[in-house]
Design an enzyme around this catalytic site. Structure first.
Site, PDB file in Angstrom:
ATOM      1  N   ASP A   1     -50.140  27.609   4.301  1.00  0.00           N
ATOM      2  CA  ASP A   1     -48.836  27.258   3.734  1.00  0.00           C
ATOM      3  C   ASP A   1     -49.067  26.152   2.709  1.00  0.00           C
ATOM      4  O   ASP A   1     -49.463  25.038   3.061  1.00  0.00           O
ATOM      5  CB  ASP A   1     -47.907  26.796   4.872  1.00  0.00           C
ATOM      6  CG  ASP A   1     -46.494  26.497   4.381  1.00  0.00           C
ATOM      7  OD1 ASP A   1     -46.344  26.077   3.210  1.00  0.00           O
ATOM      8  OD2 ASP A   1     -45.541  26.638   5.168  1.00  0.00           O
TER       9      ASP A   1
ATOM     10  N   ARG B   1     -35.430  46.242  -2.493  1.00  0.00           N
ATOM     11  CA  ARG B   1     -36.136  45.646  -1.345  1.00  0.00           C
ATOM     12  C   ARG B   1     -37.653  45.787  -1.509  1.00  0.00           C
ATOM     13  O   ARG B   1     -38.420  44.986  -0.980  1.00  0.00           O
ATOM     14  CB  ARG B   1     -35.647  46.286  -0.027  1.00  0.00           C
ATOM     15  CG  ARG B   1     -36.371  45.782   1.204  1.00  0.00           C
ATOM     16  CD  ARG B   1     -35.555  45.842   2.501  1.00  0.00           C
ATOM     17  NE  ARG B   1     -34.682  46.986   2.625  1.00  0.00           N
ATOM     18  CZ  ARG B   1     -35.068  48.231   2.952  1.00  0.00           C
ATOM     19  NH1 ARG B   1     -36.331  48.487   3.217  1.00  0.00           N
ATOM     20  NH2 ARG B   1     -34.184  49.208   3.022  1.00  0.00           N
TER      21      ARG B   1
ATOM     22  N   LYS C   1     -38.744  24.684  -2.489  1.00  0.00           N
ATOM     23  CA  LYS C   1     -39.190  23.304  -2.755  1.00  0.00           C
ATOM     24  C   LYS C   1     -39.682  23.187  -4.192  1.00  0.00           C
ATOM     25  O   LYS C   1     -38.952  23.476  -5.109  1.00  0.00           O
ATOM     26  CB  LYS C   1     -40.245  22.897  -1.733  1.00  0.00           C
ATOM     27  CG  LYS C   1     -40.000  23.409  -0.318  1.00  0.00           C
ATOM     28  CD  LYS C   1     -38.675  22.949   0.272  1.00  0.00           C
ATOM     29  CE  LYS C   1     -38.544  23.454   1.704  1.00  0.00           C
ATOM     30  NZ  LYS C   1     -37.182  23.523   2.166  1.00  0.00           N
TER      31      LYS C   1
ATOM     32  N   TYR D   1     -44.424  22.780  10.086  1.00  0.00           N
ATOM     33  CA  TYR D   1     -42.988  22.736   9.801  1.00  0.00           C
ATOM     34  C   TYR D   1     -42.239  23.215  11.063  1.00  0.00           C
ATOM     35  O   TYR D   1     -42.667  24.174  11.714  1.00  0.00           O
ATOM     36  CB  TYR D   1     -42.674  23.607   8.581  1.00  0.00           C
ATOM     37  CG  TYR D   1     -41.202  23.870   8.416  1.00  0.00           C
ATOM     38  CD1 TYR D   1     -40.293  22.818   8.354  1.00  0.00           C
ATOM     39  CD2 TYR D   1     -40.702  25.165   8.355  1.00  0.00           C
ATOM     40  CE1 TYR D   1     -38.931  23.053   8.234  1.00  0.00           C
ATOM     41  CE2 TYR D   1     -39.348  25.409   8.236  1.00  0.00           C
ATOM     42  CZ  TYR D   1     -38.467  24.342   8.176  1.00  0.00           C
ATOM     43  OH  TYR D   1     -37.128  24.580   8.060  1.00  0.00           O
TER      44      TYR D   1
END
Ligand code: LCS
Length: 395
Positions: A183, A56, A208, A109
Site C-alpha cells: 500500500d 465496470r 489522498k 490502516y
C-alpha cells in the site's frame, strides 16, 4: 516503461486522444458501449477483440488515468477503483482462497486491519500479524499456505518504515509465487515505487495524494499486465464491482497533473513542522521519516526519494486527555480523518481511523492513546507551526 520524467508523465502519460483532439480527457459518462454487430459483441466478451464493453470492466476516462498511474509506478498496467478499500479488497479477493494465509504487519490502516482480522477470517483465510521488520519473525511466519505478504510503508498512523526490497526478497526466496502487495498511499508514486523494489502489486487510496483535493474517493491497483487482467476480471468485475466512475477519473487525472509540485511542498512543510514539534517540551515523541532520530530515517531517505513525506505523528505528554486539548485547540488545522488534501488535517488515530483496534491491539501496534496524526497541507508552513504552537500551549 516511463519515457519521460515524473512530472511530464503525470501530464502527458495517457496514450489515446479522442477523435476531436481534446486536450483534456473527456468524461465518458456512459454505463455501456454499443457493438456494431452480435459477432463483435461476442468477440469482445471472449476478449478476442479489443474495445469497450461495460464501464465496470473499463471506460476511456478511467483508462487514460490508469495509463498514467501505471507509468508513474513503473508497472505495466493499472486499474482505477472506486476507493482505496476497493483496490485492496479486489486485489485480495483475486489472490487468496479459503485455507490460505496472509502475513501482514501489526500496524495497518484501521479498515485494512478490520478486513484482515474480522472479515477474511469468516472465509477461512488466516492473517498472521507480525512485526514485518523482524526478519526472524517473518521467516518463521512463512509457510506453504502463505499466498500474500502485505505491507504499508510509511505505515498509517505511526510512519513505521518497512524495507520493501528486503521483505520482497525474503518472501520470494521462500516461494516466488507469493504476492508481495504494498500500500503506497502515504508515500505516493512521487516518493516511492514499490514495484521497482521487488513488490508484485501496488495498491493506493487515491482519495489522498494522487487526487490531492479532498473531494472524492478513489483508488488504484498497479501490477504486471497478467495480474491486472486477472484482478479486473475477478476482483473488480465479479467480486467487488469497485470500478472508478468517469466523473471521478476526470478529477483524479486533473489532480494527478500537479502531484509532483504538491508533494514537494507537502514534504518541505512537513519537515519544517516536524523539526518544530521535535523541540516542544509538551511532546513525548515525534514520528517523521525525515527526522534523523526516526527509526527508519536512513531507509526512508533511500527508499523515498530523499524526502520524508507529508504525514507526521506525535505523542503528546499526558495521554488521551492532553491529545484532545491539542486536536480541539487548533484553529487552522481541521479536525477530520483522511489525508493528502490542500488543508492541514489533524486526527486522533486511537479513537478515529484506528478504532477497529482493541486496547491491546493498539498497544501491540505502537499506537499510543496520546498519538495525534497530522496531514500537512499546502498552506504556509509558518502558519501551520503558529497554529500548532498555540494549541500545544493549551496543554
Ligand atoms: N490505505 C491507506 C494507507 C489509507 O490510509 C486508507 C484510508 C485506505 C487505504 C483506504 O482508502 P479509501 O477507501 O478511504 O479511499 N485512510 C484514511 C485515513 O487515514 N483517514 O480516513 C481514511
Amino acid at each position: 516503461m516511463r519515457e519521460y520524467s515524473f512530472d511530464t508523465t503525470a501530464i502527458h502519460g495517457n496514450e489515446d486522444k479522442d477523435q476531436f483532439g481534446s486536450l483534456v480527457t473527456p468524461i465518458y459518462n456512459t454505463s455501456t458501449f454499443i457493438f456494431d454487430s452480435t459477432a463483435q459483441g461476442a468477440a469482445r466478451f471472449a476478449l478476442e477483440e479489443p474495445g469497450y464493453i461495460y464501464t465496470r470492466i473499463g471506460n476511456p476516462s478511467c483508462i487514460a488515468v490508469e495509463q498514467k498511474v501505471a507509468k508513474l509506478e513503473g508497472g505495466e498496467a493499472a486499474i482505477a477503483t472506486s476507493s482505496g478499500m476497493g483496490a485492496i479488497t479486489a486485489t485480495i479477493w483475486t489472490c487468496i482462497n479459503g485455507g490460505e494465509e496472509i502475513i501482514a504487519d501489526k500496524t495497518l490502516y484501521g479498515c485494512t486491519f478490520e478486513f484482515f482480522e474480522h472479515h477474511l477470517s469468516r472465509f477461512g483465510v488466516k492473517v498472521r500479524f507480525i512485526d514485518i521488520n523482524d526478519e526472524d519473525e517473518l521467516k518463521s511466519a512463512l509457510n506453504d499456505k502463505t499466498r500474500i505478504v502485505y505491507i504499508e510503508t510509511p505505515v498509517n498512523p505511526n510512519l513505521k518504515i518497512t524495507d520493501i526490497r528486503k521483505t520482497s526478497k525474503i518472501a520470494h526466496d521462500y516461494n516466488p509465487e507469493i504476492k508481495v502487495i504494498c500500500d503506497n498511499t502515504f508515500a505516493s508514486p512521487y516518493l516511492q515505487n514499490p514495484l521497482r523494489l521487488g513488490a508484485d502489486i501496488v495498491v493506493h487510496s487515491a482519495t489522498k495524494y494522487i487526487n490531492g483535493h479532498g473531494d472524492i474517493l478513489a483508488g488504484f491497483i498497479v501490477a504486471d499486465q497478467e495480474m491486472i487482467n486477472k484482478i479486473r476480471l475477478v476482483g473488480i468485475k465479479d467480486m467487488t464491482g469497485a470500478s472508478m466512475a468517469a466523473n471521478e477519473a476526470y478529477l483524479v487525472e486533473r489532480g494527478l497533473k500537479t502531484l509532483g509540485i504538491r508533494m514537494e511542498k507537502h514534504c518541505k512543510s512537513a519537515q519544517k513542522v516536524a523539526e518544530f514539534l521535535a523541540k516542544s517540551d509538551k511532546i513525548e515523541k515525534v514520528f517523521y521519516p525525515g527526522l534523523p532520530e526516526h527509526e527508519g530515517h536512513e531507509l526512508a531517505m533511500e527508499q523515498m526519494n530523499g524526502l520524508g513525506g507529508g504525514m507526521i505523528s506525535f505523542i503528546v505528554k499526558g495521554g488521551r486527555e492532553n491529545a484532545a486539548k491539542v486536536t480541539d485547540g487548533v484553529r487552522l488545522a481541521t479536525l477530520t480523518v483522511s489525508l493528502g488534501a490542500p488543508e492541514t488535517l489533524i486526527e486522533h488515530p486511537a479513537s478515529m481511523t484506528h478504532s477497529p483496534y482493541t486496547e491491546e491491539e493498539l498497544e501491540a501496534a505502537n499506537i499510543s492513546p496520546g498519538l495525534i496524526r497530522l496531514s500537512i497541507g499546502l498552506e504556509d508552513a509558518d502558519d501551520i507551526i503558529n497554529d500548532l504552537s498555540q494549541a500545544l500551549d493549551l496543554v
